[in-house]
Design a protein around this motif. Structure first.
Motif, PDB file in Angstrom:
ATOM      1  N   ARG A 100      27.018  32.414  -7.384  1.00 48.81           N
ATOM      2  CA  ARG A 100      25.861  32.303  -8.261  1.00 48.81           C
ATOM      3  C   ARG A 100      24.842  33.356  -7.840  1.00 48.81           C
ATOM      4  NH1 ARG A 100      26.293  28.892  -4.327  1.00 48.81           N
ATOM      5  NH2 ARG A 100      24.500  28.144  -3.119  1.00 48.81           N
ATOM      6  N   LYS A 101      23.803  33.470  -8.614  1.00 46.99           N
ATOM      7  CA  LYS A 101      22.746  34.442  -8.324  1.00 46.99           C
ATOM      8  C   LYS A 101      21.397  33.749  -8.428  1.00 46.99           C
ATOM      9  CE  LYS A 101      25.430  38.222 -10.371  1.00 46.99           C
ATOM     10  NZ  LYS A 101      26.382  37.446 -11.188  1.00 46.99           N
ATOM     11  N   ALA A 102      20.490  34.093  -7.528  1.00 51.29           N
ATOM     12  CA  ALA A 102      19.116  33.591  -7.554  1.00 51.29           C
ATOM     13  C   ALA A 102      18.188  34.730  -7.957  1.00 51.29           C
ATOM     14  CB  ALA A 102      18.713  33.027  -6.193  1.00 51.29           C
ATOM     15  N   TYR A 103      17.239  34.435  -8.848  1.00 60.80           N
ATOM     16  CA  TYR A 103      16.355  35.456  -9.412  1.00 60.80           C
ATOM     17  C   TYR A 103      14.893  35.147  -9.076  1.00 60.80           C
ATOM     18  CZ  TYR A 103      20.421  36.644 -12.298  1.00 60.80           C
ATOM     19  OH  TYR A 103      21.671  37.015 -12.725  1.00 60.80           O
ATOM     20  N   ASP A 104      14.142  36.207  -8.823  1.00 60.50           N
ATOM     21  CA  ASP A 104      12.710  36.050  -8.623  1.00 60.50           C
ATOM     22  C   ASP A 104      12.019  37.363  -8.981  1.00 60.50           C
ATOM     23  OD1 ASP A 104      10.334  34.847  -8.031  1.00 60.50           O
ATOM     24  OD2 ASP A 104      10.496  35.081  -5.869  1.00 60.50           O
ATOM     25  N   LYS A 105      10.802  37.265  -9.522  1.00 59.08           N
ATOM     26  CA  LYS A 105      10.012  38.448  -9.877  1.00 59.08           C
ATOM     27  C   LYS A 105       8.546  38.132  -9.674  1.00 59.08           C
ATOM     28  CE  LYS A 105      13.254  40.135 -13.362  1.00 59.08           C
ATOM     29  NZ  LYS A 105      13.467  40.488 -14.774  1.00 59.08           N
ATOM     30  N   GLN A 106       7.788  39.157  -9.291  1.00 54.94           N
ATOM     31  CA  GLN A 106       6.345  39.006  -9.183  1.00 54.94           C
ATOM     32  C   GLN A 106       5.674  40.362  -9.318  1.00 54.94           C
ATOM     33  OE1 GLN A 106       4.805  38.027  -5.161  1.00 54.94           O
ATOM     34  NE2 GLN A 106       6.951  37.852  -4.567  1.00 54.94           N
ATOM     35  N   TYR A 107       4.409  40.322  -9.741  1.00 53.25           N
ATOM     36  CA  TYR A 107       3.655  41.533 -10.006  1.00 53.25           C
ATOM     37  C   TYR A 107       2.250  41.408  -9.441  1.00 53.25           C
ATOM     38  CZ  TYR A 107       7.209  42.459 -13.549  1.00 53.25           C
ATOM     39  OH  TYR A 107       8.391  42.675 -14.186  1.00 53.25           O
TER      40      TYR A 107
END
Length: 484
Positions: A464-471
């Motif tokens: 599986r893959k775990a995703y995260d993003k921030q700005y």
């Protein structure tokens, strides 16, 4: 193992900078980043975007607003339980220092005429210098993993096990393990995508009386997506008389362009001198992208020169309410609805991954609130918050594909406005946007197909893959008025 884990479509993995819908930016000025709520504003010329019916409240004559956003962004894709590409974290961490916006409004009596240039849509740059999991898996498959070479490696391992005196069962187990192992297959990938949506907005507003104003506008949107990628793969196996050594290469260099037109209508109500209510409707913008492949760099057939697909901008309904609570304190709230459930996103269809835009998307909503406090005559301090509920199904996530949202966001912003005199205002806003929580997904093309392939050999895995993003966004703007 099937080789159909190829990229059926590869679109820029970018997301809105700050807040908004999946393919729509709400952040269009420095004032926005210090409040995250501008739908009911009537003070500066950035309301050409946020509250065009409110331009009748600007000062007489010309008002100009220029701002720039510098975005420091980080996105990660973490593989878990993946025996082929390994458990690792892929990171894109590249700043975008220049994202400008320009607005102009001219008020004369009850009329206001305005124009604006905006970086609307999914405007972003994403640079995966160390590649992405799907690209690395694709590379290993190009080198022969999961095909005849893997079978030969497995047979060699089984034969070597028998020759060393192991039982047939032990030899079979050794052959399965060797055939499923990716040790002799290497892949290194890179991917850089940029997406630019520029909008030219022109319109007029008219004050019917002290309580109501109306506005109409037209909009031209020109959009471009560039993708440059590379996958270098190799097989290093050379044992037992089987020289399987080879090198494979896939290069992608494509551009997709589209133009579209749409209209907008807005209404403002002024129940009293202290209250502003705004409702603005933006029609959808049809964007039919045409892909062009440079110098035959189609990723070994992943892209088709001249292929077309829609990635439209959705209809948007915006609401704002602002109240001047005291002479020094203003409070405001707002809400936006992006009708992504009824727009043409056919460019994102991917049958191999079970992606169907008619089923993968529902409408996105966001809510905002802000406080502005005048500390002294020149200084205005502000704070705001924005909550965004993305309508896209998380199950439709592919690490190499756009929609770059997939999860809900929370944004906070703060800053100040300094009024130098009747003509000059300076704004500084700092905003932070991130997923409310990291999430995981096992995509069909990569993770689930890999799991099924291992299962046929009696080996259980759960990739599986775990995703995260921030700005983090820093924006500076200037508002200048020519007094009439």
């Amino acid at each position: 193992m099937k080789r159909n884990l190829l990229l059926y479509s590869l679109v820029l993995g970018a997301l809105p900078l700050g807040a908004g819908g999946i393919f729509y930016n709400s952040n269009q000025s420095a004032e926005y980043f210090r409040t995250f709520d501008r739908n009911s504003a009537i003070d500066n010329a950035d309301i050409v975007y946020y509250n065009m019916a409110g331009t009748v409240k600007l000062g007489q004559g010309w008002t100009f607003n220029l701002s720039n956003q510098s975005i420091f962004q980080k996105a990660t894709v973490e593989t878990k339980g993946n025996p082929v590409v390994g458990d690792r974290t892929y990171t894109s961490n590249n700043p975008v220092l220049l994202v400008p916006n320009l607005y102009a409004a001219y008020r004369t009596g009850d009329w206001a005429f305005f124009s604006g240039i905006e970086t609307i849509g999914a405007t972003a740059v994403r640079d995966w210098k160390n590649g992405l999991p799907t690209l690395d898996l694709y590379g290993k498959q190009m080198a022969g993993y999961g095909g005849l070479k893997s079978n030969l490696i497995g047979m060699d391992a089984a034969a070597a096990s028998l020759a060393s005196g192991h039982t047939l069962a032990q030899a079979q187990a050794a052959g399965v393990a060797a055939g499923l192992s990716a040790d002799y297959f290497t892949a290194q990938s890179t991917l850089k995508g940029s997406s630019y949506y520029m909008a030219w907005r022109h319109g007029a507003a008219y004050r019917l009386n002290d309580y109501v104003s109306l506005a109409l506008a037209g909009r031209l949107v020109t959009a471009r997506q560039d993708i440059v990628g590379r996958v270098d793969a190799a097989c290093t196996y050379n044992q037992n008389g089987h020289d399987l050594r080879s090198q494979s290469l896939a290069i992608v260099d494509t551009t997709a362009k589209a133009n579209g037109y749409s209209g907008e209508i807005g209404i403002d109500l002024f129940p009293s001198e202290r209250v502003v209510m705004n409702l603005t409707y933006e029609d959808s913008t049809k964007l039919n992208f045409t892909t062009r492949v440079r110098d035959g760099k189609d990723g070994n057939g992943l892209f088709v020169d001249g292929q077309q697909g829609h990635l439209d901008l959705p209809k948007v309904l915006r609401f704002g309410l602002g109240v001047q609570v005291t002479p020094d304190l203003r409070a405001s709230v707002g809400a936006n609805r992006y009708f992504e459930g009824s727009v043409d996103f056919s460019m994102l269809n991917n049958p191999a991954n079970h992606n169907d835009y008619t089923k993968d998307y529902k409408d996105t909503t966001e809510e905002s609130a802000a406080l502005e406090y005048r500390l002294s005559a020149p200084w205005l301090l502000s704070f705001g918050v924005n909550f965004n509920q993305i309508g896209q199904k998380k199950a439709s996530t592919i690490d190499t594909s756009i929609p770059g949202a997939h999860a809900n966001y929370v944004s906070i912003g703060a800053g100040f406005q300094y009024t130098a005199n009747d003509q000059w205002k300076f704004n500084l806003g700092v905003g932070h946007t991130r997923f409310t929580s990291t999430y995981e997904n096992a995509d069909v093309q990569g993770d689930q197909a890999l799991q099924a392939a291992f299962q046929t050999q009696g080996v259980a895995i759960n990739p599986r893959k775990a995703y995260d993003k921030q700005y983090l966004i820093v924006a500076f703007g200037v508002n200048y008025r020519f007094a009439k």
